[in-house]
Design a protein around this motif. Structure first.
Motif, PDB file in Angstrom:
ATOM      1  N   THR A  60       6.532  19.560   0.840  1.00  0.00           N
ATOM      2  CA  THR A  60       7.866  19.690   0.243  1.00  0.00           C
ATOM      3  C   THR A  60       7.706  20.362  -1.106  1.00  0.00           C
ATOM      4  O   THR A  60       7.282  19.758  -2.072  1.00  0.00           O
ATOM      5  N   LYS A  61       8.013  21.637  -1.182  1.00  0.00           N
ATOM      6  CA  LYS A  61       7.850  22.332  -2.465  1.00  0.00           C
ATOM      7  C   LYS A  61       8.888  21.781  -3.431  1.00  0.00           C
ATOM      8  O   LYS A  61      10.070  21.745  -3.142  1.00  0.00           O
ATOM      9  N   ALA A  62       8.446  21.399  -4.618  1.00  0.00           N
ATOM     10  CA  ALA A  62       9.322  20.721  -5.578  1.00  0.00           C
ATOM     11  C   ALA A  62      10.492  21.589  -5.978  1.00  0.00           C
ATOM     12  O   ALA A  62      10.296  22.736  -6.333  1.00  0.00           O
ATOM     13  N   LEU A  74       3.786  15.586   0.303  1.00  0.00           N
ATOM     14  CA  LEU A  74       4.304  16.142  -0.950  1.00  0.00           C
ATOM     15  C   LEU A  74       3.966  17.617  -1.078  1.00  0.00           C
ATOM     16  O   LEU A  74       4.717  18.404  -1.631  1.00  0.00           O
ATOM     17  N   LYS A  75       2.805  17.985  -0.542  1.00  0.00           N
ATOM     18  CA  LYS A  75       2.405  19.389  -0.634  1.00  0.00           C
ATOM     19  C   LYS A  75       3.339  20.249   0.192  1.00  0.00           C
ATOM     20  O   LYS A  75       3.614  21.398  -0.140  1.00  0.00           O
ATOM     21  N   VAL A 134       0.792   3.937  -3.107  1.00  0.00           N
ATOM     22  CA  VAL A 134       0.376   5.304  -2.777  1.00  0.00           C
ATOM     23  C   VAL A 134       1.473   6.289  -3.140  1.00  0.00           C
ATOM     24  O   VAL A 134       1.205   7.362  -3.690  1.00  0.00           O
ATOM     25  N   LEU A 168      -0.848  18.683 -10.448  1.00  0.00           N
ATOM     26  CA  LEU A 168      -2.226  18.753  -9.982  1.00  0.00           C
ATOM     27  C   LEU A 168      -2.329  19.167  -8.518  1.00  0.00           C
ATOM     28  O   LEU A 168      -3.401  19.497  -8.029  1.00  0.00           O
ATOM     29  N   ILE A 169      -1.201  19.092  -7.794  1.00  0.00           N
ATOM     30  CA  ILE A 169      -1.265  19.592  -6.419  1.00  0.00           C
ATOM     31  C   ILE A 169      -0.131  20.573  -6.178  1.00  0.00           C
ATOM     32  O   ILE A 169       0.876  20.552  -6.857  1.00  0.00           O
ATOM     33  N   LYS A 210       0.283  11.032   2.260  1.00  0.00           N
ATOM     34  CA  LYS A 210       1.337  11.196   1.257  1.00  0.00           C
ATOM     35  C   LYS A 210       1.179  12.525   0.524  1.00  0.00           C
ATOM     36  O   LYS A 210       2.149  13.228   0.270  1.00  0.00           O
ATOM     37  N   ILE A 211      -0.059  12.845   0.177  1.00  0.00           N
ATOM     38  CA  ILE A 211      -0.313  14.103  -0.531  1.00  0.00           C
ATOM     39  C   ILE A 211       0.073  15.286   0.362  1.00  0.00           C
ATOM     40  O   ILE A 211       0.690  16.252  -0.093  1.00  0.00           O
ATOM     41  N   LYS A 270       1.588  14.614  -8.449  1.00  0.00           N
ATOM     42  CA  LYS A 270       2.402  15.823  -8.295  1.00  0.00           C
ATOM     43  C   LYS A 270       3.081  16.201  -9.603  1.00  0.00           C
ATOM     44  O   LYS A 270       3.106  17.378  -9.987  1.00  0.00           O
ATOM     45  N   VAL A 309      -3.746   6.552   3.683  1.00  0.00           N
ATOM     46  CA  VAL A 309      -2.309   6.584   3.377  1.00  0.00           C
ATOM     47  C   VAL A 309      -2.039   7.607   2.275  1.00  0.00           C
ATOM     48  O   VAL A 309      -1.084   8.392   2.341  1.00  0.00           O
ATOM     49  N   LEU A 310      -2.917   7.634   1.276  1.00  0.00           N
ATOM     50  CA  LEU A 310      -2.751   8.578   0.164  1.00  0.00           C
ATOM     51  C   LEU A 310      -2.876  10.009   0.670  1.00  0.00           C
ATOM     52  O   LEU A 310      -2.138  10.903   0.263  1.00  0.00           O
ATOM     53  N   VAL A 363      -6.384   2.472   1.168  1.00  0.00           N
ATOM     54  CA  VAL A 363      -5.574   3.379   0.347  1.00  0.00           C
ATOM     55  C   VAL A 363      -5.751   4.832   0.757  1.00  0.00           C
ATOM     56  O   VAL A 363      -4.775   5.579   0.865  1.00  0.00           O
ATOM     57  N   ILE A 383      -6.527  17.186  -0.817  1.00  0.00           N
ATOM     58  CA  ILE A 383      -6.053  17.222  -2.200  1.00  0.00           C
ATOM     59  C   ILE A 383      -6.661  18.401  -2.953  1.00  0.00           C
ATOM     60  O   ILE A 383      -6.306  18.670  -4.111  1.00  0.00           O
ATOM     61  N   ILE A 407     -10.757  11.148  -9.394  1.00  0.00           N
ATOM     62  CA  ILE A 407     -10.370   9.970  -8.614  1.00  0.00           C
ATOM     63  C   ILE A 407     -11.635   9.187  -8.284  1.00  0.00           C
ATOM     64  O   ILE A 407     -12.510   9.690  -7.563  1.00  0.00           O
ATOM     65  N   ILE A 441       0.839  -1.203   0.000  1.00  0.00           N
ATOM     66  CA  ILE A 441       0.000   0.000   0.000  1.00  0.00           C
ATOM     67  C   ILE A 441       0.873   1.251   0.000  1.00  0.00           C
ATOM     68  O   ILE A 441       0.619   2.196  -0.750  1.00  0.00           O
ATOM     69  N   LYS A 492      -9.453  18.166 -14.260  1.00  0.00           N
ATOM     70  CA  LYS A 492      -8.074  17.797 -14.558  1.00  0.00           C
ATOM     71  C   LYS A 492      -7.795  16.418 -13.950  1.00  0.00           C
ATOM     72  O   LYS A 492      -7.057  15.619 -14.507  1.00  0.00           O
ATOM     73  N   LEU A 493      -8.387  16.181 -12.779  1.00  0.00           N
ATOM     74  CA  LEU A 493      -8.139  14.909 -12.102  1.00  0.00           C
ATOM     75  C   LEU A 493      -9.451  14.358 -11.546  1.00  0.00           C
ATOM     76  O   LEU A 493     -10.166  15.059 -10.849  1.00  0.00           O
TER      77      LEU A 493
END
Lengths: 256, 327, 396
Positions: free
Chosen positions: B325-327, B322-323, A243, A255-256, B318-319, A251, B314-315, B311, B230, B265, A239, B262-263
């Protein structure tokens, strides 16, 4: 108010494996459960609600094989007053059109103010029986109805269109209405009603009781498995792994 | 050779997309049969529509009358029965839509011509008409042969045909209208707009959509939580609305909203075609479903075969990660 | 329910036919109400003692009013079959069976909580409540070498559907199998023919579906000439003991009974310490319904450094149901109304670090609920805790 409800007993295929049998024209039924077609159960409930409001009788009719009588008894237990089974075993090559023709031959001789049926059967998806039946009986119809009110011998029907728009029509009775799921909340049967239903006689009607010649519109030539389309990329792993993969994809697409 | 007729479907002044799909199909069949494809237009003001149709048919058969301002299956049936009697088409094609379902079967029955509904493909060979249809919750297809007849009628599933613009210059044929007023026994009264709720999901960039797989209303907070993180809105399938778990404004599908975010789910959604019709044009589709055979995986770009409740939490985390940590 | 109850002999007969005979014995002392765990949940008032009376009069589920029937049906389906009432009853009235008689009829007539519908369909078409395919049933054993059962082997290991298919619960089947192999027990399985034991669906009232499953398993037992079974789930154990044994001569055992024997005789010796406080939750089907209280405890006590704690008073026969019985695992109640919250609170209050269970339904119920709670406590099956202590460094 005399109301006729047309119901169909269908295999419950939504969560089951559906396999084609050796004839290539039917499915293997032994592992499937059967039940009243979903939108028909809403039609039945609508009929009972109208009966409770206006008085009268509800007659449930089904073109089906002997097991259909179980389904008709459930309809009786939920509030139907009488039931008729038209013997499907007397006919071959039954499709939506033929069903309507057979139903019309039987219903023509019955008294009714309103005929209700579900908008679509989940086995064949035709969505045609109600409308065809109405035309054969020469009464107005309305399909995909999501709200129904009866006032002064007229039906105010609200048809559900694309995008959630409603089409409000005024239709004179007698009329036929095909009903969408969600129009009401189907009820549970009480034990008293179940007891009563168990001992009610279901009228059986066969080919010999129908004066008209029943002809088909079409023939089912073959059933086949739909071609597998372009499949999604299935992410695999634990999982956490899937994920992470997914979140990264999201990303990377900005999209985010 | 008798021609092909297609019905122009319009509502509240707009021609619906299905019309152009049917015309694309009609032109192809007409070409194969060396005949013509005509669009049938019943309306109160033809001028505003003809421009859009001109390239797409050989002829436009028009009945112009205020009685056709809004669709009423009865007025359409009266008009079309006259047109069919006059034209004797080989094939009449109507959309399998709320309009087409209300009209097609009764019209064909009145005209006593063989018909079938919800076709995904037609095959014409030697004057015989065969169609491909879906059955058993979309799990099987069927090939149906219609009874021999010089004329047929079908209703066609929308979204089955990629639209092509024609390069024709239609001849406009205006016909006398057989009725001037709505029949007393079946009257169109009004359209009622879906109540505008707090949310217009058609405007959202990200939609988190749920189906029966969420099992109960009580499980919505977990999903709503995730949607918030999200940055998406909640969508759902019809059964979720029928069960009273979400109001209708969230419904995505043929009788709900059509969305192109755009997305998209899809959580616990099997992918019944009525739902697919409402979201298949989304840019990126992600599906999470325990059933590896769920039809949604044929529409999705990415899939996870897993319990959505395992899922989603956990997702979500994770989001969030990631949000941050600015890329 | 109205104060004026009308006597309806036909309904009474109908229910007695379906097995509600116990209702006649009741003298309305009300002890069942005190015992029923639902009455310990704030805001729920489960009038347990009224059911036998209503059945005797034929006055249950008799309203002609839609709302009233809906409510009453939901109450009839609330019972989880924990048998606390039966245990306390001086006349041994089995209220779960009485309610089941009504539920059977309601299910036949499509009148039951709709979240159960897909369960009936899946059990009917796939032979398990998860709707998975038969050929996936053996996947839990990947990495193990377990023979297919033949007459020469001592035991048939009957694998609970949850432990066969669910990603989390597979480790339970794995641990049981590994432990038995370590003990040198000669057992086999049959993943091709084995289907759900049917205990939950039967208790819920789905008699027709149960009979289909029952006949399939019975044929397998007969064809393979099975004499002894070891079950992973105590639900399988109870239905084998109460129903299957009437049709096939065999001896069902729960794995804790077998493993306990092996520890007692020294065939297996847990060596690795499990230094945690562990509270054991008695499953209804293993404990109260089958009288197996000490074997799981002895297994835990044999593990070095494991500290076994008990829920004060509500242990052994007084254990409170996790709420998963009688298909309760798949029912959805509002958060304030869930039995599992009541039990979890009791277990958490012991200060234990691990909840030890001996039933895959309890495992799932607790784990699912704990996911949305902020706590460090873990749920493990007795077999998983034991295997932690038994396995060598080289084992999985």
């Amino acid at each position: 108010m005399n109301i006729i409800v047309c119901i169909k007993r269908v295999p419950q295929t939504a969560e089951a494996d559906v396999k084609i049998d050796s004839t290539g024209k039917d499915i293997i039924k032994d592992r499937l459960a059967f039940d009243m077609n979903e939108s028909d159960s809403y039609a039945l409930e609508e009929a009972i609600l109208l009966k409770e409001k206006f008085g009268g009788t509800v007659t449930v009719v089904s073109l089906g094989y002997p097991e259909t009588e179980d389904t008709l008894r459930i309809a009786l237990a939920k509030g139907g007053d009488s039931a008729i089974r038209i013997k499907a075993e007397d006919f071959d090559e039954i499709d939506g059109y033929k069903t309507a023709v057979i139903l019309s031959s039987v219903i023509r001789g019955l008294p009714y103010d309103l005929i209700l049926t579900g908008c679509m059967a989940t086995d064949d998806y035709y969505s045609m029986v109600g409308q065809t039946l109405a035309e054969l009986l020469d009464i107005p119809h309305a399909s995909l109805v999501t709200k129904l009110d009866i006032t002064n011998n007229k039906a105010q029907v609200y048809r559900e269109l694309e995008g959630g728009l409603l089409e409000h029509l005024e239709v004179n009775l007698p009329a036929l209405v095909t009903v969408q799921t969600g129009i009401n909340t189907p009820r549970f049967a009480s034990l008293i009603a179940i007891r009563r239903a168990a001992s009610k006689e279901i009228k059986i009607v066969g080919k010999s009781d129908i004066s008209k010649d029943i002809i088909s519109n079409a023939t089912l030539e073959e059933l086949f498995y739909p071609p597998v389309g372009k499949r999604a990329e299935i992410l695999t792993g634990s999982i956490d792994e899937v994920v992470t993969k997914l979140a990264t994809i999201i990303k990377e697409k900005g999209l985010i | 050779m008798a021609g092909i007729l297609t019905l122009v479907e319009h509502r509240q002044g707009v021609i619906r997309d299905i019309t152009f799909e049917l015309l694309t199909l009609g032109r192809k069949i007409a070409q194969n049969l060396s005949t013509q494809c005509s669009a049938v237009l019943l309306c109160d003001n033809a001028e505003k529509f003809i421009g859009q149709l001109k390239n797409n048919a050989h002829r436009i058969i028009v009945m112009e009358n205020s009685v056709f301002k809004d669709f009423n299956a009865e007025t359409y049936q009266i008009a079309l029965s006259e047109i069919l009697k006059k034209e004797n088409p080989f094939l009449t094609i109507i959309g399998h839509t709320a309009m087409g379902m209300d009209l097609g079967p009764s019209l064909a029955t009145q005209m006593n011509i063989p018909f079938t509904t919800d076709c995904m493909d037609v095959q014409i060979f030697d004057g015989k008409l065969r169609v491909i249809r879906s059955m058993f919750d979309g799990k099987l297809n069927a090939r149906i042969l219609l009874k021999d007849n010089p004329s047929y009628l079908v209703t066609y599933r929308s979204g089955s045909i990629p639209v092509e613009t024609g390069n024709l210059d239609a001849e406009v044929v205006k016909l006398e209208t057989p009725i001037n007023a709505q029949p007393e026994y079946r009257k169109f009264i009004e359209y009622i707009e879906a109540a505008v709720g707090a949310v217009d999901i058609t405007k959202a960039d990200i939609i988190v959509s749920v189906g029966r797989g969420i099992k109960d209303k009580a499980n919505l907070p977990v999903i709503e939580d995730f949607a918030k993180v999200i940055g998406g809105v909640i969508g759902c399938t019809r059964p979720v609305v029928d069960a009273g778990w979400l109001p209708k404004e969230h419904q995505v599908g043929s009788s709900g909203k059509t969305v192109k975010p755009k997305l998209y789910i899809a959580l616990g959604i099997s992918g019944a075609f009525q739902h697919l019709m409402g979201m298949k044009n989304s840019d990126t589709i992600i599906a999470v479903n325990k059933d590896p055979n769920a039809p949604i995986f044929n529409e999705a770009d990415y899939g996870i075969v897993e319990d959505l409740f395992k899922v989603v939490p956990v997702l979500k985390n994770k989001i969030l990660e990631l949000k941050q940590t600015k890329a | 329910m109205s104060n004026l109850l009308k006597l309806n002999p036909e309904i009474r007969e109908l229910l007695l036919e379906q097995g509600a005979g116990d209702a006649i014995k009741c003298y309305e002392c009300g002890r069942c109400m005190a015992a029923c765990p639902w009455n310990m949940v704030d805001g729920v008032n489960y009038t347990t003692y009224q059911f036998p009376d209503l059945i005797r009069l034929g006055a249950i589920l008799c309203s002609e009013e839609k709302e009233a029937i809906c409510q009453e049906t939901n109450e009839v389906f609330r019972c989880v079959g924990c048998d606390s009432c039966f245990y306390e009853c001086p006349r041994k009235v089995n209220i779960s069976n009485i309610l089941r008689s009504a539920r059977r009829i309601m299910i036949d007539f499509g009148s039951y909580p709709q979240e159960l519908k897909s369960l009936f369909l899946r059990l009917n078409s796939n032979g398990n409540p998860l709707g998975e395919s038969q050929d996936k049933r053996k996947e839990w054993a990947d990495g193990l070498v377990i023979p297919k059962f033949t007459e020469g082997l001592d035991y048939f290991l009957f694998v609970c559907c949850i432990t066969a298919y669910d990603a989390r619960a597979k480790s339970v089947a794995f641990s049981v199998a590994q432990t038995l192999q370590t003990a040198g027990i000669k057992f086999g399985i049959n993943s091709d023919k084995e289907v759900c034991c049917g205990e939950a669906v039967r208790r819920a009232g789905g008699e027709k579906v149960f009979i289909k499953l029952f006949e399939s398993n019975l044929k397998m037992f007969r064809d393979l000439k099975v004499k002894n079974t070891i079950t992973i789930s105590p639900h399988c154990y109870t239905i084998f003991n109460n129903e299957y044994k009437n049709y096939h001569n065999f001896q069902p055992l729960h794995y804790t009974q077998v493993v306990f024997e092996q520890i007692k005789t020294g065939r297996i010796k847990p060596r690795k310490p499990f230094n945690k406080a562990v509270v054991y939750h008695d499953p209804c089907t293993l404990g109260r319904q089958s009288g197996i209280y000490e074997e799981p405890r002895e297994i835990l006590k044999s593990i070095p450094e494991l500290k076994l704690v008990e829920v004060p008073f509500f242990n052994r026969k007084n254990s409170i149901c996790c709420g998963a019985g009688s298909m309760g695992l798949w029912r959805e109640y509002a958060n304030e109304e869930r039995l599992v919250n009541l039990r979890l609170k009791q277990l958490l209050n012991t200060g234990a670090e691990v909840i030890a269970v001996a039933c895959p339904y309890c495992l799932q119920m607790f784990e699912e609920t704990l996911k949305s709670m902020n706590t460090e406590i873990k749920v493990m099956d007795v077999s998983e805790i034991l295997w932690e202590s038994l396995k060598l460094e080289t084992d999985q």
